[in-house]
Structure formats: structure tokens, C-alpha cells
Design a protein around this motif. Sequence first.
Motif, mmCIF file in Angstrom:
data_model
loop_
_atom_site.group_PDB
_atom_site.id
_atom_site.type_symbol
_atom_site.label_atom_id
_atom_site.label_comp_id
_atom_site.label_asym_id
_atom_site.label_seq_id
_atom_site.Cartn_x
_atom_site.Cartn_y
_atom_site.Cartn_z
ATOM 1 N N SER A 80 38.428 -18.811 -33.484
ATOM 2 C CA SER A 80 37.283 -19.710 -33.303
ATOM 3 C C SER A 80 36.839 -19.754 -31.849
ATOM 4 N N VAL A 81 37.789 -19.870 -30.943
ATOM 5 C CA VAL A 81 37.459 -19.940 -29.520
ATOM 6 C C VAL A 81 36.815 -18.642 -29.054
ATOM 7 N N VAL A 82 37.376 -17.508 -29.450
ATOM 8 C CA VAL A 82 36.838 -16.216 -29.017
ATOM 9 C C VAL A 82 35.444 -15.989 -29.602
ATOM 10 N N ILE A 83 35.211 -16.398 -30.837
ATOM 11 C CA ILE A 83 33.882 -16.248 -31.424
ATOM 12 C C ILE A 83 32.862 -17.102 -30.679
ATOM 13 N N ILE A 84 33.212 -18.315 -30.339
ATOM 14 C CA ILE A 84 32.289 -19.170 -29.585
ATOM 15 C C ILE A 84 31.989 -18.557 -28.218
ATOM 16 N N LEU A 85 33.010 -18.080 -27.537
ATOM 17 C CA LEU A 85 32.797 -17.466 -26.230
ATOM 18 C C LEU A 85 31.974 -16.177 -26.333
ATOM 19 N N MET A 86 32.280 -15.339 -27.310
ATOM 20 C CA MET A 86 31.534 -14.093 -27.464
ATOM 21 C C MET A 86 30.087 -14.355 -27.882
ATOM 22 N N ASN A 87 29.863 -15.392 -28.656
ATOM 23 C CA ASN A 87 28.495 -15.758 -29.010
ATOM 24 C C ASN A 87 27.708 -16.118 -27.755
ATOM 25 N N TYR A 88 28.310 -16.893 -26.876
ATOM 26 C CA TYR A 88 27.654 -17.263 -25.622
ATOM 27 C C TYR A 88 27.402 -16.033 -24.753
ATOM 28 N N ILE A 89 28.418 -15.184 -24.606
ATOM 29 C CA ILE A 89 28.300 -14.006 -23.752
ATOM 30 C C ILE A 89 27.249 -13.035 -24.296
ATOM 31 N N LEU A 90 27.289 -12.757 -25.592
ATOM 32 C CA LEU A 90 26.304 -11.841 -26.176
ATOM 33 C C LEU A 90 24.883 -12.394 -26.071
ATOM 34 N N THR A 91 24.739 -13.684 -26.275
ATOM 35 C CA THR A 91 23.417 -14.285 -26.163
ATOM 36 C C THR A 91 22.890 -14.167 -24.740
ATOM 37 N N GLN A 92 23.756 -14.440 -23.771
ATOM 38 C CA GLN A 92 23.326 -14.327 -22.378
ATOM 39 C C GLN A 92 23.010 -12.882 -21.988
ATOM 40 N N LEU A 93 23.812 -11.943 -22.439
ATOM 41 C CA LEU A 93 23.593 -10.553 -22.090
ATOM 42 C C LEU A 93 22.364 -9.943 -22.765
ATOM 43 N N LEU A 94 22.165 -10.267 -24.031
ATOM 44 C CA LEU A 94 21.130 -9.589 -24.799
ATOM 45 C C LEU A 94 19.797 -10.321 -24.875
#
Length: 97
Positions: A80-94
Motif C-alpha cells: 500500500s505504501v509503495v503504491i501510494i508513493l509510486m502513484n505520486y512519483i509517476l504523476t509528478q514525472l509524467l
Amino acid sequence: MALSLIGGWLSLVFSDLSTTETYVLGIRSFFNPFHITYAFIKTIVFALILATIPSFHGFYMKGGALEVGKASTVAFVWTSVVIILMNYILTQLLLSS
């Protein structure tokens, strides 16, 4: 994505706020093809996360039934934590302009 478009259309039709033609025109006007690519990228990344983190915790689990419960809880929390973090990172990057 298709269900969200259908749901938006159904809510528009049942609330009588606008017409179907206006809804379709709005979708066509603001359509960005990259959003479909973005959704597929997120799907692949999240699938990898969901496959690897619980597998890792399950593979290195030692003990009996109590430890299986602990390992599954830890795997769920980390996933859950990694999905939330990756969602934030992917949104910021893309999607950041």
C-alpha cells in the motif's frame, strides 16, 4: 476508463443537466491521448508492485501459521505504501508541465 465514461454519461442523462451531444463534444474537445498511455504505465507499474512485494515477503517467511499472518500483514502495508508513493512519483514525472 470506459466505465467512468459510461458512468459520467449515465449521471448526465439521469440528472437532465445536459444533452448526450454536449457530453460527447466535451469528451472529444478535451481528449488527450497521453492519458491513456499514462493509465497503462501506471497499470504495469502497479501490477509489478502487487506481484513482487507480497512474493518477496512470502518467500522469506519462516515459521508457522502465525508468521504467515504477520508476513501477509507486512506485505499488505508495504504494498500500500509503495503504491501510494509510486502513484505520486509517476504523476509528478509524467503529468507535470
